[in-house]
Design a protein around this motif. Structure first.
Motif, PDB file in Angstrom:
ATOM      1  N   THR A 152      13.388 -22.214  65.822  1.00  0.00           N
ATOM      2  CA  THR A 152      13.655 -20.772  65.805  1.00  0.00           C
ATOM      3  C   THR A 152      13.523 -20.163  67.193  1.00  0.00           C
ATOM      4  O   THR A 152      14.292 -19.267  67.557  1.00  0.00           O
ATOM      5  CB  THR A 152      12.707 -20.049  64.825  1.00  0.00           C
ATOM      6  OG1 THR A 152      11.353 -20.342  65.170  1.00  0.00           O
ATOM      7  CG2 THR A 152      12.988 -20.466  63.394  1.00  0.00           C
ATOM      8  N   LEU A 153      12.550 -20.643  67.983  1.00  0.00           N
ATOM      9  CA  LEU A 153      12.375 -20.146  69.346  1.00  0.00           C
ATOM     10  C   LEU A 153      13.626 -20.437  70.181  1.00  0.00           C
ATOM     11  O   LEU A 153      14.120 -19.547  70.896  1.00  0.00           O
ATOM     12  CB  LEU A 153      11.139 -20.780  69.991  1.00  0.00           C
ATOM     13  CG  LEU A 153      10.870 -20.407  71.453  1.00  0.00           C
ATOM     14  CD1 LEU A 153      10.472 -18.933  71.548  1.00  0.00           C
ATOM     15  CD2 LEU A 153       9.806 -21.294  72.042  1.00  0.00           C
ATOM     16  N   ASN A 198       9.100 -23.837  64.197  1.00  0.00           N
ATOM     17  CA  ASN A 198       8.830 -22.794  65.202  1.00  0.00           C
ATOM     18  C   ASN A 198       9.624 -23.045  66.484  1.00  0.00           C
ATOM     19  O   ASN A 198      10.170 -22.114  67.086  1.00  0.00           O
ATOM     20  CB  ASN A 198       7.334 -22.722  65.522  1.00  0.00           C
ATOM     21  CG  ASN A 198       6.525 -22.160  64.364  1.00  0.00           C
ATOM     22  OD1 ASN A 198       7.072 -21.462  63.505  1.00  0.00           O
ATOM     23  ND2 ASN A 198       5.241 -22.477  64.335  1.00  0.00           N
ATOM     24  N   ASP A 241      16.566 -18.183  69.011  1.00  0.00           N
ATOM     25  CA  ASP A 241      16.383 -16.785  69.439  1.00  0.00           C
ATOM     26  C   ASP A 241      16.653 -16.618  70.932  1.00  0.00           C
ATOM     27  O   ASP A 241      17.348 -15.688  71.350  1.00  0.00           O
ATOM     28  CB  ASP A 241      14.964 -16.302  69.110  1.00  0.00           C
ATOM     29  CG  ASP A 241      14.729 -16.139  67.620  1.00  0.00           C
ATOM     30  OD1 ASP A 241      15.728 -16.057  66.868  1.00  0.00           O
ATOM     31  OD2 ASP A 241      13.544 -16.111  67.210  1.00  0.00           O
ATOM     32  N   ARG A 242      16.106 -17.533  71.744  1.00  0.00           N
ATOM     33  CA  ARG A 242      16.304 -17.423  73.195  1.00  0.00           C
ATOM     34  C   ARG A 242      17.768 -17.631  73.577  1.00  0.00           C
ATOM     35  O   ARG A 242      18.279 -16.960  74.474  1.00  0.00           O
ATOM     36  CB  ARG A 242      15.426 -18.436  73.925  1.00  0.00           C
ATOM     37  CG  ARG A 242      13.983 -18.025  73.938  1.00  0.00           C
ATOM     38  CD  ARG A 242      13.165 -18.882  74.831  1.00  0.00           C
ATOM     39  NE  ARG A 242      11.769 -18.455  74.842  1.00  0.00           N
ATOM     40  CZ  ARG A 242      10.826 -19.048  75.526  1.00  0.00           C
ATOM     41  NH1 ARG A 242      11.110 -20.102  76.270  1.00  0.00           N
ATOM     42  NH2 ARG A 242       9.582 -18.602  75.477  1.00  0.00           N
TER      43      ARG A 242
END
Length: 153
Positions: free
Chosen positions: A21-22, A18, A25-26
């Protein structure tokens, strides 16, 4: 106990996934929005900085190489000023001094090498005496051979 450990590892794996992926994405969102929201002045500034870097980098590298070469030559010159005999010590018997005699009482760090210097000095004297003796014997043998040539049987 094993079930708790398995659950903990699974939870930890999910947390790491998690977080990864965070971050991805950011990063894509922030970089994308930064590029799309740039003004003409910011684009020109970015192009000027990248272009200056591309043009000046080879010159800066050459300048650094010249500076490094000068430092290397200076270091080599300092090393070359020391002769090999100075590095391994002058050939011959070290001079005896008055303070080489055994000192009574406490010894200091400076006195630790006195016995070693004496042993080395004595060893060098013995080696030189042995070499002189060997040379004298070979000279005597050579003279005996010369005399034998002239003797008639």
């Amino acid at each position: 106990m094993a079930d708790e450990l398995t659950g903990l590892v699974t939870h930890l794996g999910e947390s790491v996934w998690n977080l990864t992926t965070l971050l991805a994405d950011r990063t894509t969102t922030n970089v994308g929005s930064s590029i799309t929201n740039m003004t003409a002045q910011q684009w020109i500034r970015l192009i000027a900085i990248v272009g200056a870097y591309a043009l000046l980098r080879p010159y800066v590298i050459k300048l650094g190489a010249k500076h490094q070469e000068k430092q290397f030559e200076k270091a080599q010159q300092e090393v070359a000023e020391i002769s090999p005999n100075q590095l391994r010590g002058e050939l011959g018997i070290p001079e005896e001094s008055d303070d080489d005699d055994d000192v009574q009482g406490e010894t200091t760090g400076a006195d630790w090498g006195k016995k070693a210097r004496k042993r080395q000095r004595n060893m060098i004297k013995q080696l030189l005496d042995a070499e002189e003796k060997r040379l004298q014997e070979t000279i005597d043998e050579q003279e005996d051979k010369d005399i034998e040539e002239f003797l008639v049987e």
